[in-house]
Each structure stands twice: as structure tokens, then as C-alpha cells.
Design an enzyme around this catalytic site. Structure first.
Site, PDB file in Angstrom:
ATOM      1  CG  HIS A 140      50.107  58.673  21.629  1.00  0.00           C
ATOM      2  ND1 HIS A 140      50.961  58.293  20.618  1.00  0.00           N
ATOM      3  CD2 HIS A 140      50.841  58.623  22.767  1.00  0.00           C
ATOM      4  CE1 HIS A 140      52.144  58.034  21.125  1.00  0.00           C
ATOM      5  NE2 HIS A 140      52.107  58.223  22.429  1.00  0.00           N
TER       6      HIS A 140
HETATM    7  P1  TYD Z   1      53.245  54.123  17.719  1.00  0.00           P
HETATM    8  O1  TYD Z   1      52.482  54.203  18.998  1.00  0.00           O
HETATM    9  O2  TYD Z   1      52.505  54.340  16.444  1.00  0.00           O
HETATM   10  O3  TYD Z   1      54.471  55.111  17.779  1.00  0.00           O
HETATM   11  P2  TYD Z   1      54.444  56.706  17.992  1.00  0.00           P
HETATM   12  O4  TYD Z   1      54.862  56.907  19.404  1.00  0.00           O
HETATM   13  O5  TYD Z   1      55.377  57.254  17.013  1.00  0.00           O
HETATM   14  O6  TYD Z   1      53.039  57.165  17.782  1.00  0.00           O
HETATM   15  O7  TYD Z   1      53.968  52.716  17.688  1.00  0.00           O
HETATM   16  C1  TYD Z   1      54.383  52.099  16.485  1.00  0.00           C
HETATM   17  C2  TYD Z   1      54.227  50.591  16.626  1.00  0.00           C
HETATM   18  O8  TYD Z   1      55.084  50.094  17.634  1.00  0.00           O
HETATM   19  C3  TYD Z   1      52.830  50.190  17.006  1.00  0.00           C
HETATM   20  O9  TYD Z   1      52.501  49.019  16.263  1.00  0.00           O
HETATM   21  C4  TYD Z   1      52.909  49.841  18.464  1.00  0.00           C
HETATM   22  C5  TYD Z   1      54.343  49.385  18.624  1.00  0.00           C
HETATM   23  N1  TYD Z   1      54.932  49.667  19.923  1.00  0.00           N
HETATM   24  C6  TYD Z   1      55.269  48.608  20.747  1.00  0.00           C
HETATM   25  O10 TYD Z   1      55.068  47.430  20.430  1.00  0.00           O
HETATM   26  N2  TYD Z   1      55.834  48.883  21.957  1.00  0.00           N
HETATM   27  C7  TYD Z   1      56.076  50.155  22.354  1.00  0.00           C
HETATM   28  O11 TYD Z   1      56.614  50.360  23.461  1.00  0.00           O
HETATM   29  C8  TYD Z   1      55.709  51.250  21.498  1.00  0.00           C
HETATM   30  C9  TYD Z   1      55.944  52.675  21.909  1.00  0.00           C
HETATM   31  C10 TYD Z   1      55.144  50.946  20.286  1.00  0.00           C
END
Ligand code: TYD
Length: 138
Positions: free
Chosen positions: A49
Site C-alpha cells: 500500500h
Molecule cells: P495491515 O495494514 O494489513 O498491515 P501491513 O502494514 O503489514 O500491510 O494491518 C493489519 C491489521 O492491523 C489490519 O486489520 C489493520 C490493523 N491496523 C490497525 O488497527 N492500526 C494500525 O495502526 C495499523 C498499521 C494496522
């Protein structure tokens, strides 16, 4: 692409190393959120992303991992393996995190609270967003 790696000041003595990070002074933005990734296996690839506004510093506190950065034109891979080094990632930068070693801990210092509205999770949409931003600035 310019890779922005910040070497934080290390206070070293016979007892070990200490690094202190003050938000505005060392990062240039207020820390609104801290999150960390651990227990990611070596086959895992995360991220996929970009953000519209968010600024972040990524610090690999233990072990190592790699970060793919893609600004829509160029791609670079950065190895993070030093807890005194932070990788800055600003807006409009696609990122993927991979090659986590066992026990790796990746800490992220972020300028904003979590907001799904700030995410671009589709790569084609990201390229379109970069192109439109570029056209707007010309
Ligand atoms: P995700 O965005 O998939 O992580 P990555 O950066 O590895 O792509 O996030 C994993 C899960 O955690 C998703 O359900 C969203 C949640 N999350 C939060 O609640 N707060 C946060 O600050 C972040 C980064 C993720």
C-alpha cells in the site's frame, strides 16, 4: 529515488547502546502512533500500500527485514538491520516489507492516527494517483 535513512545519535558505553528519539526534533513530525510488526515469517510479504498524507519512520529494532519502495517510477530495496537507523517513508510511496529474519521486530513511528481513508491499497490506483499528482504540479 532518494532513500532517506536517518542515523539517530547513539549513546554508547561499556553497558551498551542507547538511542533516544524526540518527535519534532529528530523526525520532523509529531508521533501520533507507534506500531510494530513481529513474528513475521521469512515467506511473509506485507504492506502492499501507499499513503496519501502519512509520514513514517521504520526502524528494525531486532533482526533484519527488507523494504521495497516504489514511487511510481523507480523501485528500490532497502535493508534494515540497525536499531539506530530509521527509514523515512513519506506520502505517495508504495511499500512492501519482506525477508524478515526470525525474531525481527519492525517498529513504525507514524505522523497520524490509523485511518483507512489515507490508504491506497490498489497498485493501479496508486499509479493513477501519482500521475494525477504529477500533472497537478506542472
Ligand atoms: P495491515 O495494514 O494489513 O498491515 P501491513 O502494514 O503489514 O500491510 O494491518 C493489519 C491489521 O492491523 C489490519 O486489520 C489493520 C490493523 N491496523 C490497525 O488497527 N492500526 C494500525 O495502526 C495499523 C498499521 C494496522
Amino acid at each position: 529515488m532518494e532513500i532517506k535513512l536517518k542515523h539517530f545519535k547513539k549513546h554508547c558505553d561499556s553497558r551498551g547502546q542507547l538511542v533516544a528519539i524526540e518527535d519534532e526534533n529528530d523526525l520532523g513530525f509529531p508521533i501520533k502512533r507507534v506500531y510494530y510488526i513481529y513474528g513475521a515469517s521469512n515467506e511473509v510479504r506485507r504492506g502492499f500500500h501507499a499513503h496519501k498524507e502519512l509520514q513514517q519512520y521504520l526502524i528494525c529494532m531486532s533482526g533484519e527485514c527488507k523494504i521495497l519502495l516504489d514511487d511510481g517510477h523507480e523501485k528500490e530495496v532497502v535493508l534494515l538491520n540497525d536499531p539506530s537507523v530509521g527509514l523515512y517513508i513519506g506520502p505517495s510511496m508504495w511499500r512492501e516489507m519482506f525477508d524478515f529474519t526470525p525474531g525481527a521486530v519492525l517498529v513504525v513511528l507514524a505522523s497520524m492516527h490509523y485511518s483507512e481513508m489515507d490508504y491506497i491499497r490498489d497498485y493501479n490506483e496508486f499509479i493513477k494517483y501519482c500521475t494525477e499528482a504529477n500533472e497537478g504540479s506542472q
